[in-house]
Design a protein around this motif. Structure first.
Motif, PDB file in Angstrom:
ATOM      1  N   ASN A  99      -0.117   6.367   3.576  1.00 57.07           N
ATOM      2  CA  ASN A  99       0.844   6.752   4.627  1.00 57.07           C
ATOM      3  C   ASN A  99       0.891   5.700   5.728  1.00 57.07           C
ATOM      4  OD1 ASN A  99       1.556   9.148   3.341  1.00 57.07           O
ATOM      5  ND2 ASN A  99      -0.229  10.199   4.193  1.00 57.07           N
ATOM      6  N   CYS A 100       1.361   4.510   5.367  1.00 59.59           N
ATOM      7  CA  CYS A 100       1.396   3.405   6.335  1.00 59.59           C
ATOM      8  C   CYS A 100       2.837   3.023   6.692  1.00 59.59           C
ATOM      9  CB  CYS A 100       0.656   2.188   5.763  1.00 59.59           C
ATOM     10  SG  CYS A 100       1.179   1.719   4.106  1.00 59.59           S
ATOM     11  N   LYS A 101       3.788   3.781   6.201  1.00 57.59           N
ATOM     12  CA  LYS A 101       5.202   3.493   6.466  1.00 57.59           C
ATOM     13  C   LYS A 101       5.511   3.729   7.955  1.00 57.59           C
ATOM     14  CE  LYS A 101       9.482   5.049   4.423  1.00 57.59           C
ATOM     15  NZ  LYS A 101      10.130   5.976   3.508  1.00 57.59           N
ATOM     16  N   TYR A 102       6.609   3.166   8.458  1.00 55.68           N
ATOM     17  CA  TYR A 102       6.907   3.260   9.900  1.00 55.68           C
ATOM     18  C   TYR A 102       6.940   4.717  10.389  1.00 55.68           C
ATOM     19  CZ  TYR A 102      11.709   4.677   8.908  1.00 55.68           C
ATOM     20  OH  TYR A 102      12.806   5.378   8.487  1.00 55.68           O
TER      21      TYR A 102
ATOM     22  N   CYS B 139      -0.957  -3.861   3.559  1.00 57.29           N
ATOM     23  CA  CYS B 139       0.152  -3.418   4.416  1.00 57.29           C
ATOM     24  C   CYS B 139       0.249  -4.426   5.559  1.00 57.29           C
ATOM     25  CB  CYS B 139      -0.070  -2.013   4.978  1.00 57.29           C
ATOM     26  SG  CYS B 139       1.292  -1.547   6.086  1.00 57.29           S
ATOM     27  N   PRO B 140       1.119  -5.423   5.432  1.00 59.98           N
ATOM     28  CA  PRO B 140       1.189  -6.491   6.432  1.00 59.98           C
ATOM     29  C   PRO B 140       1.464  -5.983   7.852  1.00 59.98           C
ATOM     30  CG  PRO B 140       2.482  -7.055   4.486  1.00 59.98           C
ATOM     31  CD  PRO B 140       2.045  -5.641   4.315  1.00 59.98           C
ATOM     32  N   GLU B 141       2.278  -4.940   7.971  1.00 58.52           N
ATOM     33  CA  GLU B 141       2.576  -4.456   9.334  1.00 58.52           C
ATOM     34  C   GLU B 141       1.330  -3.858   9.976  1.00 58.52           C
ATOM     35  OE1 GLU B 141       6.296  -2.162   9.208  1.00 58.52           O
ATOM     36  OE2 GLU B 141       7.145  -3.740   7.944  1.00 58.52           O
TER      37      GLU B 141
ATOM     38  N   ALA C  69       0.823  -1.220   0.000  1.00 65.61           N
ATOM     39  CA  ALA C  69       0.000   0.000   0.000  1.00 65.61           C
ATOM     40  C   ALA C  69       0.853   1.265   0.000  1.00 65.61           C
ATOM     41  CB  ALA C  69      -0.929  -0.019   1.209  1.00 65.61           C
ATOM     42  N   CYS C  70       2.021   1.215   0.640  1.00 68.97           N
ATOM     43  CA  CYS C  70       2.858   2.432   0.691  1.00 68.97           C
ATOM     44  C   CYS C  70       3.345   2.838  -0.697  1.00 68.97           C
ATOM     45  CB  CYS C  70       4.038   2.236   1.649  1.00 68.97           C
ATOM     46  SG  CYS C  70       5.095   0.847   1.204  1.00 68.97           S
ATOM     47  N   LEU C  71       3.458   1.866  -1.619  1.00 64.67           N
ATOM     48  CA  LEU C  71       3.882   2.188  -2.991  1.00 64.67           C
ATOM     49  C   LEU C  71       2.789   2.931  -3.750  1.00 64.67           C
ATOM     50  CD1 LEU C  71       5.622  -1.179  -4.019  1.00 64.67           C
ATOM     51  CD2 LEU C  71       6.746   0.997  -3.556  1.00 64.67           C
TER      52      LEU C  71
ATOM     53  N   SER D 244       9.019  -6.661   6.018  1.00 65.28           N
ATOM     54  CA  SER D 244       7.805  -7.424   5.682  1.00 65.28           C
ATOM     55  C   SER D 244       7.774  -7.756   4.200  1.00 65.28           C
ATOM     56  CB  SER D 244       6.546  -6.608   6.005  1.00 65.28           C
ATOM     57  OG  SER D 244       6.380  -6.499   7.373  1.00 65.28           O
ATOM     58  N   CYS D 245       7.916  -6.713   3.376  1.00 66.38           N
ATOM     59  CA  CYS D 245       7.641  -6.843   1.946  1.00 66.38           C
ATOM     60  C   CYS D 245       8.879  -7.121   1.097  1.00 66.38           C
ATOM     61  CB  CYS D 245       6.960  -5.565   1.447  1.00 66.38           C
ATOM     62  SG  CYS D 245       5.335  -5.294   2.204  1.00 66.38           S
ATOM     63  N   GLY D 246      10.075  -6.871   1.609  1.00 66.97           N
ATOM     64  CA  GLY D 246      11.291  -7.035   0.807  1.00 66.97           C
ATOM     65  C   GLY D 246      11.472  -8.453   0.293  1.00 66.97           C
TER      66      GLY D 246
HETATM   67 FE1  SF4 Z   1       4.890  -0.673   2.939  1.00 68.70          FE
HETATM   68 FE2  SF4 Z   1       4.974  -3.269   3.352  1.00 68.70          FE
HETATM   69 FE3  SF4 Z   1       6.016  -1.639   5.131  1.00 68.70          FE
HETATM   70 FE4  SF4 Z   1       3.402  -1.700   4.866  1.00 68.70          FE
HETATM   71  S1  SF4 Z   1       4.691  -3.359   5.559  1.00 68.70           S
HETATM   72  S2  SF4 Z   1       4.639   0.113   4.990  1.00 68.70           S
HETATM   73  S3  SF4 Z   1       3.236  -2.066   2.726  1.00 68.70           S
HETATM   74  S4  SF4 Z   1       6.715  -1.924   3.074  1.00 68.70           S
END
Ligand code: SF4
Length: 422
Positions: free
Chosen positions: A288-291, A314-316, A282-284, A374-376
């Motif tokens: 605005n869900c980034k840390y 956004c898995p986190e 979702a951040c891509l 999470s996503c890398g």
């Molecule tokens: Fe973006 Fe994935 Fe981190 Fe969520 S968990 S902010 S989607 S990189």
């Protein structure tokens, strides 16, 4: 996504006999209607002359009739839009027609009105006899059409199939009246409505009511009185048998009415048009869900919406972590924060929820944020919070990969597009 299909009748929805809707066309329209798509008949005929058509396609929602002078809502059982001729304009047209040996009809109150004494002027070489018989039965006769025009709201005036010596003279006189819109869908015909009235304007008004954009509309037509409707719709489709002018303005062309052109186009643009599904971090996409409460918006990823049904994840966040949050990196397979806290359970929970969504959506591909814990996918930070990369996967990316979901990073969009041959 197409939300409404509007179609002309003769030469378009109807088979060449002008009476039948073929089983194939009916089935395609009904299936589209069952998918929630509104269906609209848009005809130059009056309402009374299409009852037999409506019996064949009873699911049709609206009828635009008399060339756009009226829109009838079949569910509500009433007209929702009308634009009739002012009495003075109708009377002027009738005065001209009365001074020549021509056959004409006045469309009013959803029926076609004529004068029996003029029947001898009616000539038609083209229409099938069965249709003509049915049509003649639907007419309402009056002693005096001039009187009728004075006391009724006229939707349309139709001079039929005139091939006499006065045609050009009549046409010239009628065309001097600025307050009427004129069209000749077939040679010798002149159809007149109030100025500004046409099927396209009626369709546009309907769509405003329904909050549909032109891009969400598909229209079909074959004759010149369909031109505005074809121009309005994002999917304006000319039948194979359409006039050259219709084909010029239409964005697409389909088979003829005798070859089930409507069914062929519905098959192509609606039934076969569902886009492949794609999981996307979702951040891509700008969420605005980034840390740190920001995002990683990437235009190339956002543009994928034209080719895929994007499913943001956004898995986190799914794992219950707040925004903002302390950043994490992967150390020995565990998600450890910069403060040394272990958030592996939350990360695994978010990964499971993401996999569940992927399975529910039958989604085999994902574009995920590179290097994230999470996503890398392929490379992630080494846990030292110094920006150093090592081989490895984020917790969600790893689970998706184990479940055969094909993962691309935001720098690999071209690879994804190549795979789908876009
Ligand atoms: Fe973006 Fe994935 Fe981190 Fe969520 S968990 S902010 S989607 S990189």
């Amino acid at each position: 996504m197409i939300k409404l299909i509007a179609m002309d009748l003769d030469g378009t929805l109807m088979a060449p006999d002008h009476i039948t809707v073929t089983e194939k066309t009916k089935a395609a329209l009904e299936k589209a209607h069952d998918m929630g798509i509104k269906t609209v008949i848009a005809t130059g005929r009056t309402l009374s002359v299409i009852n037999d058509v409506l019996k064949q396609v009873p699911f049709v929602d609206y009828v635009i009739y008399s060339n756009g002078a009226v829109v009838y809502d079949r569910c509500k059982g009433k007209n929702i839009y009308t634009s009739c001729m002012p009495a003075k304009v109708a009377e002027r047209v009738v005065d001209i027609l009365e001074s020549y040996p021509v056959y004409y009809e006045l469309y009013a109150n959803g029926v076609s009105n004529t004068q029996e004494s003029k029947a001898g002027f009616f000539k038609n070489k083209d229409l099938p006899p069965e249709f003509l018989e049915f049509y003649m039965k639907s007419l309402v006769n009056h002693d005096n059409l001039s009187e009728f025009a004075k006391h009724n709201e006229i939707e349309k005036i139709n001079m039929f199939y005139f091939d006499g010596e006065f045609y050009d003279e009549i046409k010239e006189k009628l065309f001097e009246i600025e307050d009427i819109a004129k069209t000749s869908p077939v040679s010798g015909d002149i159809e007149m409505t109030y100025k500004g009235v046409n099927k396209g304007v009626a369709l546009e008004n309907m769509c405003k009511e329904l909050c549909f954009t032109p891009e969400e509309v598909m229209s079909f037509g074959d004759a010149d009185n369909d031109i505005e409707m074809l121009q309005f719709a994002g999917y304006g489709i000319a039948m194979g048998n359409a006039s050259d002018d219709c084909k010029k303005v239409a964005k697409y062309e389909t088979l003829s009415n005798g070859e089930d052109g409507i069914a062929a186009a519905i098959e192509k643009f609606i039934f076969n048009a569902s886009k492949p599904k794609l999981l996307v971090s979702a951040c891509l996409l700008g969420e605005n869900c980034k840390y740190n409460g920001g995002n990683n918006y990437t235009e190339e990823v956002a543009n994928l919406k034209d080719k895929f049904d994007l499913i943001p994840i956004c898995p986190e966040c799914f794992g219950g972590l707040p925004i903002p949050r302390v950043p994490n990196e992967i150390i020995n397979g565990r998600a450890i924060s910069k403060n040394g806290e272990d958030f592996t359970a939350e990360y695994e929970d978010g990964a499971e929820k993401t996999l569940y969504i992927a399975n529910e959506c039958n989604c085999g591909y994902a574009v995920l944020k590179e290097r994230s814990p999470s996503c890398g996918f392929g490379k992630i930070y080494d846990g030292s919070f110094t920006g150093t990369l090592v081989d490895g996967n984020g917790i969600t990316a790893d689970l998706l990969d184990q479940n055969d979901i094909c993962i691309f990073g935001e720098s690999q969009i071209n690879k994804l597009l190549d795979l789908f041959d876009f």
